[in-house]
Design a protein around this motif. Structure first.
Motif, PDB file in Angstrom:
ATOM      1  N   SER A 261       0.821  -1.199   0.000  1.00 46.80           N
ATOM      2  CA  SER A 261       0.000   0.000   0.000  1.00 46.80           C
ATOM      3  C   SER A 261       0.861   1.259   0.000  1.00 46.80           C
ATOM      4  CB  SER A 261      -0.924   0.003   1.214  1.00 46.80           C
ATOM      5  OG  SER A 261      -1.710   1.147   1.212  1.00 46.80           O
TER       6      SER A 261
ATOM      7  N   VAL B 193      -5.288  -0.584  -4.520  1.00 42.56           N
ATOM      8  CA  VAL B 193      -4.311  -1.100  -3.548  1.00 42.56           C
ATOM      9  C   VAL B 193      -3.935  -0.003  -2.557  1.00 42.56           C
ATOM     10  CG1 VAL B 193      -1.952  -1.970  -3.283  1.00 42.56           C
ATOM     11  CG2 VAL B 193      -3.409  -2.878  -5.078  1.00 42.56           C
ATOM     12  N   GLY B 194      -3.767   1.194  -3.055  1.00 42.32           N
ATOM     13  CA  GLY B 194      -3.433   2.317  -2.175  1.00 42.32           C
ATOM     14  C   GLY B 194      -4.538   2.648  -1.193  1.00 42.32           C
TER      15      GLY B 194
ATOM     16  N   GLY C 225      -5.143  -1.087   1.073  1.00 44.96           N
ATOM     17  CA  GLY C 225      -4.030  -1.796   1.706  1.00 44.96           C
ATOM     18  C   GLY C 225      -3.795  -1.398   3.149  1.00 44.96           C
TER      19      GLY C 225
END
Length: 85
Positions: A28, A52-53, A56
């Motif tokens: 992340s 994902v950022g 995460g």
């Protein structure tokens, strides 16, 4: 005697949880850094990278909370076993 073995029985699960939590946090953070680079380069951000950022770090936080709860439970089990002995 079985209560003394109970905390060590969860070590493979705890190790896997630790690895997954650290991996989620690192991935992340790397994706967030890549998003910043893409933003300042004025390039369109790839949507899976954005996902994902965004997801995460919360997943990593939940993993840390789960590890904390496992540790509290194991300590309580150890304390109750020590009091009985």
């Amino acid at each position: 005697m079985s209560e003394q073995l109970a905390p060590s029985a969860h070590r493979p699960f705890r190790a896997a949880l630790l690895v997954l939590t650290v991996a989620a946090a690192v991935l992340s953070l790397v994706s967030l850094a890549a998003i910043l680079v893409e933003y300042f380069s004025q390039v369109a951000v790839w949507p899976p990278l954005m996902a994902v950022g965004l997801w995460g770090l919360p997943i990593a936080f939940l993993g840390l909370v789960a590890m904390l709860l496992l540790s509290v439970r194991d300590r309580r089990l150890e304390d109750s076993a020590a009091r009985r002995a």
